[in-house]
Design a protein around this motif. Structure first.
Motif, mmCIF file in Angstrom:
data_model
loop_
_atom_site.group_PDB
_atom_site.id
_atom_site.type_symbol
_atom_site.label_atom_id
_atom_site.label_comp_id
_atom_site.label_asym_id
_atom_site.label_seq_id
_atom_site.Cartn_x
_atom_site.Cartn_y
_atom_site.Cartn_z
ATOM 1 N N LEU A 33 0.816 -1.211 0.000
ATOM 2 C CA LEU A 33 0.000 0.000 0.000
ATOM 3 C C LEU A 33 0.857 1.272 0.000
ATOM 4 C CD1 LEU A 33 -2.873 1.152 -0.065
ATOM 5 C CD2 LEU A 33 -2.833 1.113 2.430
ATOM 6 N N PRO A 34 1.760 1.471 0.940
ATOM 7 C CA PRO A 34 2.557 2.709 0.910
ATOM 8 C C PRO A 34 3.499 2.771 -0.289
ATOM 9 C CG PRO A 34 3.352 1.279 2.650
ATOM 10 C CD PRO A 34 2.072 0.666 2.130
ATOM 11 N N GLU A 35 3.827 1.621 -0.867
ATOM 12 C CA GLU A 35 4.722 1.589 -2.018
ATOM 13 C C GLU A 35 3.965 1.532 -3.344
ATOM 14 O OE1 GLU A 35 7.466 -1.606 -1.251
ATOM 15 O OE2 GLU A 35 8.332 -0.559 0.465
ATOM 16 N N LEU A 36 2.685 1.871 -3.328
ATOM 17 C CA LEU A 36 1.875 1.898 -4.536
ATOM 18 C C LEU A 36 2.192 3.165 -5.332
ATOM 19 C CD1 LEU A 36 -0.484 0.512 -6.067
ATOM 20 C CD2 LEU A 36 -2.025 1.969 -4.740
ATOM 21 N N PHE A 37 2.457 3.002 -6.608
ATOM 22 C CA PHE A 37 2.806 4.129 -7.465
ATOM 23 C C PHE A 37 1.592 4.661 -8.209
ATOM 24 C CE2 PHE A 37 6.920 1.960 -7.170
ATOM 25 C CZ PHE A 37 7.765 3.033 -6.919
ATOM 26 N N LYS A 41 4.713 8.084 -11.085
ATOM 27 C CA LYS A 41 5.745 7.339 -10.349
ATOM 28 C C LYS A 41 5.973 7.864 -8.932
ATOM 29 C CE LYS A 41 6.944 4.549 -13.723
ATOM 30 N NZ LYS A 41 6.561 3.185 -13.726
ATOM 31 N N GLU A 42 4.935 8.466 -8.321
ATOM 32 C CA GLU A 42 5.008 8.903 -6.925
ATOM 33 C C GLU A 42 4.445 7.793 -6.045
ATOM 34 O OE1 GLU A 42 4.009 13.597 -7.136
ATOM 35 O OE2 GLU A 42 2.405 12.227 -7.719
ATOM 36 N N LEU A 43 5.071 7.599 -4.879
ATOM 37 C CA LEU A 43 4.578 6.615 -3.912
ATOM 38 C C LEU A 43 3.379 7.166 -3.160
ATOM 39 C CD1 LEU A 43 7.920 5.348 -2.342
ATOM 40 C CD2 LEU A 43 6.401 4.082 -3.870
ATOM 41 N N LEU A 44 2.454 6.272 -2.813
ATOM 42 C CA LEU A 44 1.331 6.675 -1.975
ATOM 43 C C LEU A 44 1.847 7.116 -0.607
ATOM 44 C CD1 LEU A 44 -1.684 7.003 -1.557
ATOM 45 C CD2 LEU A 44 -1.823 4.564 -1.035
ATOM 46 N N ASP A 45 2.733 6.457 -0.024
ATOM 47 C CA ASP A 45 3.462 6.705 1.224
ATOM 48 C C ASP A 45 2.593 6.770 2.482
ATOM 49 O OD1 ASP A 45 2.804 9.481 1.903
ATOM 50 O OD2 ASP A 45 4.231 10.141 0.384
ATOM 51 N N SER A 46 3.246 6.653 3.607
ATOM 52 C CA SER A 46 2.578 6.569 4.904
ATOM 53 C C SER A 46 1.822 7.834 5.282
ATOM 54 C CB SER A 46 3.598 6.253 6.007
ATOM 55 O OG SER A 46 4.219 5.024 5.746
ATOM 56 N N GLU A 47 2.352 8.983 4.949
ATOM 57 C CA GLU A 47 1.693 10.240 5.303
ATOM 58 C C GLU A 47 0.352 10.363 4.592
ATOM 59 O OE1 GLU A 47 2.545 14.913 4.638
ATOM 60 O OE2 GLU A 47 4.175 13.755 5.545
ATOM 61 N N ARG A 48 0.308 10.045 3.324
ATOM 62 C CA ARG A 48 -0.955 10.102 2.586
ATOM 63 C C ARG A 48 -1.945 9.080 3.132
ATOM 64 N NH1 ARG A 48 2.671 10.835 -1.945
ATOM 65 N NH2 ARG A 48 2.434 12.931 -2.790
ATOM 66 N N ILE A 49 -1.441 7.888 3.473
ATOM 67 C CA ILE A 49 -2.317 6.854 4.033
ATOM 68 C C ILE A 49 -2.916 7.330 5.343
ATOM 69 C CG2 ILE A 49 -2.403 4.523 4.979
ATOM 70 C CD1 ILE A 49 -0.179 3.824 2.919
ATOM 71 N N GLN A 50 -2.128 7.974 6.172
ATOM 72 C CA GLN A 50 -2.646 8.487 7.441
ATOM 73 C C GLN A 50 -3.744 9.521 7.179
ATOM 74 O OE1 GLN A 50 0.339 9.429 10.302
ATOM 75 N NE2 GLN A 50 -1.142 10.004 11.848
ATOM 76 N N LEU A 68 -10.103 2.650 1.779
ATOM 77 C CA LEU A 68 -8.684 2.527 1.455
ATOM 78 C C LEU A 68 -8.478 1.855 0.101
ATOM 79 C CD1 LEU A 68 -7.373 1.553 4.969
ATOM 80 C CD2 LEU A 68 -6.597 3.532 3.652
ATOM 81 N N ARG A 69 -9.257 0.833 -0.181
ATOM 82 C CA ARG A 69 -9.153 0.165 -1.490
ATOM 83 C C ARG A 69 -9.504 1.134 -2.616
ATOM 84 N NH1 ARG A 69 -12.214 -5.361 -1.546
ATOM 85 N NH2 ARG A 69 -11.447 -5.225 -3.680
ATOM 86 N N GLY A 70 -10.547 1.921 -2.400
ATOM 87 C CA GLY A 70 -10.940 2.902 -3.404
ATOM 88 C C GLY A 70 -9.889 3.981 -3.594
#
Length: 94
Positions: A33-37, A41-50, A68-70
């Motif tokens: 999930l955090p490594e989803l591009f 080519k930008e990572l989703l990353d932990s900050e966006r997930i939070q 989250l899946r959406g």
């Protein structure tokens, strides 16, 4: 609802004991999930997930997973993930 931080275990070696209380939401994910591009080519990353979690953390666990899946699908914009996307949401009740 308490969202005290984002804890993601990428391996068993990174396990950290966490005390939870009624009303807490526990979120676990694989590194996919955090490594989803996105197409840029930008990572989703932990900050966006939070931030995404903050939008729905008070919702039932199933609704959080679906949100989250959406969000992941929207981020990837049709690109298939390069890794697995495993999500686990637990709501702590009384």
């Amino acid at each position: 609802m308490h969202l005290r931080g984002l804890y993601m275990g990428l391996t068993v070696l990174q396990y950290r004991e966490q005390t939870v209380q009624a009303g807490d939401t526990l979120f676990l994910t694989s590194d996919g999930l955090p490594e989803l591009f996105n197409p840029a080519k930008e990572l989703l990353d932990s900050e966006r997930i939070q931030d995404i979690l903050g939008e729905v953390a008070a919702q039932p666990a199933a609704a959080i997973v679906e949100h989250l899946r959406g969000a992941a699908a929207q981020w990837a914009d049709g690109r298939p993930p390069e890794d697995d996307l495993t999500l686990l949401v637990l709501k702590v009740t009384e």
